[in-house]
Motif scaffolding. Structure first.
Motif, PDB file in Angstrom:
ATOM      1  N   GLY A   2     -27.389 -53.443 -30.721  1.00 38.80           N
ATOM      2  CA  GLY A   2     -28.363 -54.511 -30.528  1.00 38.80           C
ATOM      3  C   GLY A   2     -27.989 -55.758 -31.298  1.00 38.80           C
ATOM      4  N   ASN A  16     -31.945 -63.999 -21.039  1.00 41.96           N
ATOM      5  CA  ASN A  16     -32.709 -63.105 -20.157  1.00 41.96           C
ATOM      6  C   ASN A  16     -31.959 -61.808 -19.884  1.00 41.96           C
ATOM      7  OD1 ASN A  16     -35.176 -64.448 -19.769  1.00 41.96           O
ATOM      8  ND2 ASN A  16     -34.254 -65.817 -18.255  1.00 41.96           N
ATOM      9  N   ALA A  20     -32.551 -59.746 -22.896  1.00 42.82           N
ATOM     10  CA  ALA A  20     -33.955 -59.312 -22.912  1.00 42.82           C
ATOM     11  C   ALA A  20     -34.184 -58.145 -21.957  1.00 42.82           C
ATOM     12  CB  ALA A  20     -34.872 -60.475 -22.564  1.00 42.82           C
ATOM     13  N   GLU A  75     -32.456 -54.952 -23.973  1.00 44.09           N
ATOM     14  CA  GLU A  75     -32.699 -54.665 -25.391  1.00 44.09           C
ATOM     15  C   GLU A  75     -33.960 -53.830 -25.569  1.00 44.09           C
ATOM     16  OE1 GLU A  75     -32.054 -53.784 -28.751  1.00 44.09           O
ATOM     17  OE2 GLU A  75     -30.589 -55.243 -28.036  1.00 44.09           O
ATOM     18  N   ILE A  76     -33.861 -52.774 -26.386  1.00 46.80           N
ATOM     19  CA  ILE A  76     -35.014 -51.897 -26.625  1.00 46.80           C
ATOM     20  C   ILE A  76     -35.522 -51.959 -28.058  1.00 46.80           C
ATOM     21  CG2 ILE A  76     -34.448 -50.295 -24.765  1.00 46.80           C
ATOM     22  CD1 ILE A  76     -33.320 -48.404 -26.939  1.00 46.80           C
ATOM     23  N   PRO A 105     -37.335 -53.377 -30.996  1.00 48.98           N
ATOM     24  CA  PRO A 105     -38.372 -54.413 -31.077  1.00 48.98           C
ATOM     25  C   PRO A 105     -37.974 -55.666 -31.857  1.00 48.98           C
ATOM     26  CG  PRO A 105     -39.363 -52.264 -31.370  1.00 48.98           C
ATOM     27  CD  PRO A 105     -37.871 -52.057 -31.363  1.00 48.98           C
ATOM     28  N   TYR A 121     -35.015 -56.999 -32.267  1.00 55.25           N
ATOM     29  CA  TYR A 121     -34.089 -57.790 -31.461  1.00 55.25           C
ATOM     30  C   TYR A 121     -34.809 -58.392 -30.250  1.00 55.25           C
ATOM     31  CZ  TYR A 121     -30.479 -55.545 -34.305  1.00 55.25           C
ATOM     32  OH  TYR A 121     -29.706 -55.106 -35.344  1.00 55.25           O
ATOM     33  N   GLN A 122     -35.746 -57.666 -29.687  1.00 53.86           N
ATOM     34  CA  GLN A 122     -36.550 -58.225 -28.593  1.00 53.86           C
ATOM     35  C   GLN A 122     -37.281 -59.480 -29.060  1.00 53.86           C
ATOM     36  OE1 GLN A 122     -39.061 -54.856 -27.691  1.00 53.86           O
ATOM     37  NE2 GLN A 122     -37.782 -54.229 -25.962  1.00 53.86           N
ATOM     38  N   ASP A 123     -37.854 -59.410 -30.253  1.00 53.22           N
ATOM     39  CA  ASP A 123     -38.552 -60.578 -30.822  1.00 53.22           C
ATOM     40  C   ASP A 123     -37.603 -61.759 -30.995  1.00 53.22           C
ATOM     41  OD1 ASP A 123     -40.903 -59.112 -30.940  1.00 53.22           O
ATOM     42  OD2 ASP A 123     -40.751 -58.723 -33.101  1.00 53.22           O
ATOM     43  N   VAL A 145     -34.896 -62.418 -29.312  1.00 52.39           N
ATOM     44  CA  VAL A 145     -34.579 -62.971 -27.987  1.00 52.39           C
ATOM     45  C   VAL A 145     -35.736 -63.818 -27.484  1.00 52.39           C
ATOM     46  CG1 VAL A 145     -34.114 -62.404 -25.564  1.00 52.39           C
ATOM     47  CG2 VAL A 145     -32.943 -61.159 -27.380  1.00 52.39           C
ATOM     48  N   ARG A 146     -36.972 -63.340 -27.664  1.00 53.45           N
ATOM     49  CA  ARG A 146     -38.143 -64.120 -27.230  1.00 53.45           C
ATOM     50  C   ARG A 146     -38.218 -65.459 -27.961  1.00 53.45           C
ATOM     51  NH1 ARG A 146     -40.590 -59.061 -26.447  1.00 53.45           N
ATOM     52  NH2 ARG A 146     -41.286 -58.868 -28.589  1.00 53.45           N
TER      53      ARG A 146
END
Length: 133
Positions: free
Chosen positions: A70, A98, A101, A104-105, A107, A109-111, A113-114
């Motif tokens: 990640g 995108n 996004a 990615e699982i 959390p 790293y998801q944040d 990306v957002r």
């Protein structure tokens, strides 16, 4: 997410032989149980894995893989997106993020990306804060 936990997971994984079992001290159990949700593993999955040294080792390896992969995926995407943004290709910069996004699982790293997606359409000159001016 506790500061230092991911570093401890990386360190433990680096010390573990490829086919070795993980000595299950109380400290190791607590660490892996605590980190599981940080890397998108349920605490039930962690609880089951922590029943034996060989399954605990597999859990540790999976946690390490998710953190490492990640991080690499996010870093590459942020650099590529930034370069595209600098050329004025905001659509391509957004697409790079995108794509990450979508897969990615973890959390954290998801944040990240957002956050990058929230700012991808802002030209570099407009990223100054009021305190920078």
């Amino acid at each position: 997410m506790n500061p230092g936990d991911w570093d401890r997971v990386r360190s433990l994984a680096g010390q573990l032989p490829d086919d070795g079992a993980l000595p299950l001290t109380e400290e190791v159990r607590e660490l892996l149980f605590r980190v599981a949700p940080d890397v998108a593993l349920s605490q039930e999955e962690a609880r089951r894995a922590l029943n034996a040294p060989d399954t605990a080792a597999a859990l540790l390896r999976e946690m390490h893989r998710r953190i490492r992969d990640g991080s690499r995926r996010l870093s590459r995407a942020l650099v590529e997106s930034h370069k595209l943004k600098q050329t004025g290709d905001f659509a391509a910069a957004r697409e790079v993020l995108n794509r990450v996004a979508a897969v990615e699982i973890v959390p954290f790293y998801q944040d990240q990306v957002r956050i990058a997606l929230d700012h991808v359409d802002v030209p570099e000159d407009d990223t100054q804060t009021d305190s920078d001016a």
